[in-house]
Structure formats: C-alpha cells, structure tokens
Design an enzyme around this catalytic site. Structure first.
Site, short mmCIF file in Angstrom:
data_model
loop_
_atom_site.label_atom_id
_atom_site.label_comp_id
_atom_site.label_asym_id
_atom_site.label_seq_id
_atom_site.Cartn_x
_atom_site.Cartn_y
_atom_site.Cartn_z
N ARG A 33 -14.26 13.03 6.01
CA ARG A 33 -12.97 13.63 6.38
C ARG A 33 -12.47 14.53 5.27
NH1 ARG A 33 -9.50 8.78 7.00
NH2 ARG A 33 -7.82 10.26 7.28
N ASP B 130 -15.55 2.99 6.40
CA ASP B 130 -14.41 3.80 5.96
C ASP B 130 -14.78 4.67 4.76
OD1 ASP B 130 -11.52 4.57 5.74
OD2 ASP B 130 -11.77 3.58 3.82
N HIS C 258 0.85 -1.19 0.00
CA HIS C 258 0.00 0.00 0.00
C HIS C 258 0.88 1.23 0.00
CE1 HIS C 258 -3.58 2.41 0.76
NE2 HIS C 258 -2.78 3.15 1.49
N LYS D 214 -8.97 -1.65 5.79
CA LYS D 214 -9.16 -2.24 4.46
C LYS D 214 -8.14 -3.35 4.21
CE LYS D 214 -9.01 1.95 2.98
NZ LYS D 214 -9.12 3.32 2.52
#
Ligand code: URA
Length: 445
Positions: free
Chosen positions: A168, A161, A82, A187
């Site tokens: 956010r 999320d 990631h 995730k």
C-alpha cells in the site's frame, strides 16, 4: 479463486465475500498471487471502498493469517492505546509504563515511522540495548511479571498486514478508511485485549486530515472491536502542530522520560492523561475521569511510572539507567539555536514540514530499509499563539554535522510561520467517540 475475477468485481463496485477474502489473502501470503495483482486489487478497493461486512471479513482474514497473544488467565484488564500517527507523538512511551503502574496490563505492538510521522519502535531503539523483537511466549511471560511489553510487529502477528502495508505504501493506497481500520485492528485484536483506546489525529500533520474522516475511522474501528468483544473508545486530538517540544527519536524518548518524572510539557501530559484515563475507565479501574487523573498523577509524582519504565527497559535488554540519565542515549554532534526572523505571533508550526526536516537530518525514513541517526531532530519551544520578539530563540536543531544544521534550519524556516495575527490552533482534544456516538469534549480530564 481467480484473483483477476476479484479485481474485476471490485473494480466494478461489487462485493467480496468472506470466503473470498480468506482465499485471496491466503494465496497472496503463500506467494500464489503476484504483487501486481494485489496492487491492482488494492487500488480497486481504495477507489470503490469496502462495506462494513467486507471490512470485518478483511480484518478477520488478516488477524487469522498469524498467531495471537494468549492472555487468558491474566485477570487484570488488558488494554492498549493506538495512535493514527503524527509528529512529536511520544505518548506511548509515557502512557504504557504509566498505565501499567496503575494496574492495567499493556501489551503494546508498535510500528516504525514512515512518511513524515515518527514510530514508537524507532524511539525505543534510541535506548542502548533495547529489544522489541520478543516472541509471543516471551511477551506473555513479561506481561505476567511486570504488566507491560513494548513489541514490534513480528512475523507472528498478522503477517499479511506487513506485506500488504508495504505494498500500500508503494502504491498510494494507504489513505483508505477500511484498509487502515483493518490493518490496525488485525494487529490490535491479536493482542488479546479487553479494551482499546484510539488516539485519532486530525489536522495537517495527520494521515486523515479532516474531522469527518477521523470520526469515520474511529467508528469503523469501534465496530470491528465490538464484533470481537473488545470495547474501543477514541479521542480525536490535534495534529496541526507537533505534540510536546521534542521531535526526533532520542530527543522524544528523553522528553518522555522527563514526562514520567513529572516534567513533561503540558500538551503531552494532557493527551497522555486523557488517553490513560479512558484506559482506566474501560478497565473499571476508575469510576470517572477526575479520579482516574488523580491516580495517574499520583503514579507520576510517586516515581512509580518512571520505575515501571525502568523495569520494562531492563526486561527487554536495554539500559535502565537512561531513565536517570537520558544523556546515555545517542547525542547529536552539532546543535544550533533557531531564532525568530521577526516579531509577531507564532501563527503556525507545520508538522509535515517538521517531519520532513527530521528525514533530511537522517532521523526518519523514506524506505523501510533506511537506517536512522537516533540523535538528530528538533526541540521547538515556541507554540502557536505565542508572541515572540525578533531574534528570540524559538527552537534548536540537533544534527550530525554542519550540513545537517543548515538542512534543519531550512526545514524550521519552512515549518514555523510568524505573522501579525495569532491563528487559533485546533483544540487539543476535541471529540470522544464510543459505540454510543460522538461527543464534543471537554478541556482535558
Ligand atoms: N497504521 C497501520 O498500522 N496501518 C495503516 O494502514 C495505517 C496506519
């Protein structure tokens, strides 16, 4: 649970208990906590911070808000990578098929670009027919068959999320280490991994610009992984200039294809090999970096990695012929060279300005609803530290029309600074962070 009491407590610097996180997120996802209360809570959390236990409880609640990929019974190491996001960062497109070609099972859940940064899903969308909206059952079947799947975050994985991230983004509460760590790890932990490698970007084009914040984020995610028996290793890499040469969706996918065929730019290859070597070591598929690198280079040279990308594309409904002929992807209507305005050293190529330029060309988003023009962007051939003569070609603009060419050229003038002195860029790969500590690295692998 009364949301207002939790907002008050967080506002005043208090702690939220694990059961309260579960209740709050459950009520929010069910529509019983309004957006304005959650926005106020997020701002309190942003300003007051979360301790380690709260971050773990938040991650756990986000993870449990959805389903997970059940990969039991798949005996190969299941490892993903990631990145915290940047400009020109097409590493995932090279690394996922490359890692699968050397025996790692790669269940990769990626996102779309937002802000100045690009997203892997948008790059994949440039491939005609490619679908990233598979169900978890389809993803598992594909992993068993070919060892790699490139997915979008469906409603199945950490649905809270998705809602929280959008909120956010609209309330200036993205750049919080616990909130970022919980969002990413909820995730990643849903992917059923046996290991995770993080590419933590630092420099002006990254979300967390300083080394200290990058290391803190790495350590937070390493601790969250450890609590779920998922070892995590992070490499800190430079994002004070774009990675590779291509910036823009189809252009980046094309560059990734060149990389899989052994013709990638050196910086892209170095970061890709370094991250893939970490994946191999985590999966006990290589004893050290040197032997990992040798096998990875072999998978590129033999054509196995490019072949694996074709298999992935075909399995997900796309046209695998793009790997032999990238011109099958959408192309820009108008192309123009950008030339150096003076002689001197390329002192800076500012990634944020390049990212904003892609948005101005129609290749990036300002809201999640925007549709993109996949063909537009830049190929920037100059690198910081290069000497250039006045009038020398340093980049190309790929646009939809004349107005796009002008907007693109203006963005490059803002992004590329030529000066009398070479200014040393950040080291490409500077630190390796593990459960055991932080080590300075290392020139590549
Ligand atoms: N990427 C994510 O998935 N979540 C964040 O909060 C930031 C970047």
């Amino acid at each position: 649970m009364l949301a207002i009491r939790l907002i008050e407590r967080k506002r005043d610097g208090g702690r939220i208990e694990p059961g309260e996180w579960r209740a709050l997120l459950g009520a929010y996802v069910a529509g019983h906590v309004p957006e304005y209360q959650m926005a106020a809570f997020l701002m309190a959390a942003y300003l007051r911070g979360l301790d380690r236990d709260e971050t773990a409880a938040l991650t756990e609640s986000m993870l449990r808000s959805g389903a997970s990929l059940d990969l039991h019974g798949i005996s190969a190491p299941r490892i993903d990578k990631h990145s915290t996001g940047g400009v020109g960062d097409k590493v995932s497109l090279v690394l996922a098929p490359l890692a699968a070609a050397v025996g790692i099972v790669v269940p990769m859940v990626s996102g779309r670009g937002l802000g100045h940064t690009g997203g892997t899903l948008d790059k994949l969308d440039a491939i005609p027919g490619f679908r990233s909206d598979l169900t978890l059952a389809q993803a598992r079947a594909q992993l068993e068959r070919i060892g790699c799947v490139l997915l979008g975050q469906s409603g199945e994985i950490a649905p809270v999320d998705r809602k929280l991230y959008a909120l956010r983004d609209a309330t200036a509460t993205v750049e919080s280490i616990p909130l970022i760590a919980a969002s990413i790890m909820s995730k990643k932990l849903a992917e059923g991994l046996t290991g995770l490698v993080l590419d933590v970007k630092r420099g002006s084009g990254s979300f967390l610009q300083t080394l200290e914040r990058g290391i803190e984020l790495s350590q937070t995610m390493i601790a969250l992984g450890a609590a779920h028996q998922c070892p995590v290793v992070a490499l800190v890499t430079a994002m004070d200039r774009p990675l590779g040469r291509a910036c823009g969706n189809a252009l980046e996918t094309e560059e990734a294809i060149h990389a899989l065929r052994g013709e990638g730019p050196p910086d892209l290859m170095e970061v890709t090999y370094a991250l893939a070597a970490e994946m191999m070591m985590l999966g006990a598929l290589a004893p050290d970096r040197a032997s990992a690198r040798e096998r990875l280079a072999g998978a590129i040279a033999s054509g196995a990695a490019a072949e694996k990308f074709k298999e992935i594309i075909e399995a997900q409904g796309g046209n695998p012929a793009v790997v032999d002929d990238p011109a099958l992807m959408p192309q820009a209507e108008a192309i123009e060279l950008c030339r150096a305005s003076r002689r001197g050293f390329v002192a800076q190529i500012e990634p944020r300005a390049v990212g904003r330029g892609i948005i101005a060309l129609g290749g990036g988003r300002t809201t999640m609803e925007d549709t993109l023009d996949p063909g537009v962007g830049f190929v920037i051939t100059a690198k910081p530290g290069d000497w250039v003569e006045a009038g020398e070609a340093i980049a190309s603009v790929f646009a939809r029309d004349e107005a796009g060419l002008r907007a693109g050229a203006a963005a490059l003038r803002e992004a590329i600074r030529i000066g009398d002195e070479a200014e040393p860029p950040l080291p490409l790969i500077s630190h390796r962070v593990t459960q055991h500590g932080v080590a300075e690295v290392y020139d590549g692998v």
